[in-house]
Design an enzyme around this catalytic site. Structure first.
Site, short mmCIF file in Angstrom:
data_model
loop_
_atom_site.label_atom_id
_atom_site.label_comp_id
_atom_site.label_asym_id
_atom_site.label_seq_id
_atom_site.Cartn_x
_atom_site.Cartn_y
_atom_site.Cartn_z
N HIS A 256 32.46 39.69 47.26
CA HIS A 256 32.61 37.98 47.15
C HIS A 256 33.33 38.60 49.12
O HIS A 256 33.78 37.28 49.59
CB HIS A 256 33.73 37.64 46.28
N CYS B 49 41.73 39.07 40.87
CA CYS B 49 42.43 39.78 40.37
C CYS B 49 43.71 38.88 40.40
O CYS B 49 44.05 38.32 41.63
CB CYS B 49 42.29 41.27 40.87
N GLY C 252 36.25 44.67 43.64
CA GLY C 252 34.77 44.48 42.73
C GLY C 252 35.06 43.24 41.76
O GLY C 252 34.26 42.49 41.27
N CYS C 253 36.06 42.42 42.18
CA CYS C 253 36.89 41.74 41.22
C CYS C 253 37.25 40.72 41.78
O CYS C 253 38.13 40.92 43.29
CB CYS C 253 37.69 41.53 39.79
N GLY C 254 36.46 39.46 41.73
CA GLY C 254 37.06 38.68 42.51
C GLY C 254 38.39 37.17 42.62
O GLY C 254 39.08 36.34 42.55
#
Length: 279
Positions: A194, A126, A122-124
């Site tokens: 991503h 981190c 979910g996060c590019g």
């Protein structure tokens, strides 16, 4: 540029949908007889550069070589694909490992970044340790004409041919490339938006497909890290099927990136370049 409605070329090196999915049982509420359905799989991919662990990313287990090349470029670890000397994949099941040998120059830059990523789908960004890493100084693109509107006609439906896993079981994002003639050439899928774009960029590099005059299409929302990835890849136009964030628009305008949102029912919205306002 060709203003005719583009054709949809056969998806390059398409991976059969079941390769990244398995069947699971479920029951409807209220509990009744059980049934089964296919669900997208994900694996933990540990990436090491020159023997030093750098990131663990949760990815869909297809096109992993493409992902590693695209991730390395899109994250600023390398500046060019030639910086990768070797790539070895090992492991099985839910644990996969990549040993990547990169040029000394790239490895020195990597060590200077002092990054240790604990990746998720979910996060590019981190694990980034400083604002300067989240907001890097990237080159401004030379600028390119906007694509003819005919190229975007029916695009949501036409990219379905490049989403075998999504059509099979859902739960994945897609990134697709359209060339300078308006032909859809290559698509990649992943649980992470991503990650899908990284795979697409890596696939373009590994197959030596020119990005000049072409555009990338993403099925997900468009946030800052996607803008940074296409800028590093030198792609001049990004089309998103979901709305961009404000920061994504600011960066696209600042770096001469064409940014287009393709709403489900309305006309395409050009956020960058910024159009002149008329009284």
């Amino acid at each position: 540029m060709n203003a005719k409605r583009p054709a949809c070329a056969a998806p390059a090196l398409e991976t059969p949908a079941p390769a990244a999915s398995q069947t699971y049982s479920y029951s409807d509420l209220p509990l009744a007889e059980s049934a089964s359905t296919a669900l997208a799989e994900e694996v933990a991919l540990a990436i090491a550069y020159n023997g030093i662990s750098q990131a663990v990313m949760l990815v869909t287990p297809t096109d992993l070589e493409d992902f590693i090349v695209g991730f390395s470029l899109g994250s600023g670890i390398i500046e060019d694909a030639s910086d990768i000397y070797d790539l070895q994949l090992t492991g099985s099941g839910s644990a996969q490992y990549a040993q990547v040998t990169i040029a000394n120059r790239a490895f020195w830059n990597l060590k200077q970044q002092r990054r240790q990523l604990a990746g998720t789908s979910g996060c590019g960004l981190c694990g980034v340790e400083a604002v300067e890493q989240a907001l890097p100084d990237l080159k401004v693109l030379p600028g390119a004409p906007l694509p003819p509107i005919e190229w975007l006609d029916g695009l949501r439906q036409r990219i379905g041919a490049f989403q075998p896993l999504g059509q099979h079981c859902g739960a994945v994002h897609a990134a697709v490339f359209m060339n300078a003639s308006g032909e859809l050439l290559l698509g990649r899928e992943d649980i992470g938006r991503h990650n899908a774009l990284d795979k697409l960029i890596g696939g373009l590099i590994r197959q030596k497909i020119s990005t000049t005059g072409g555009l990338a299409i993403v099925t997900s929302r468009c946030s800052l890290e996607l803008i940074q990835k296409v800028l590093r890849a030198g792609i001049q136009t990004l089309v998103s099927l979901s709305a961009p964030t404000g920061l994504a628009v600011q960066w696209a305008r600042r770096h001469n990136l064409n940014l287009i949102h393709l709403p489900q029912k309305n006309a395409p919205r050009v956020y960058s370049p910024e159009m002149e306002k008329h009284p």
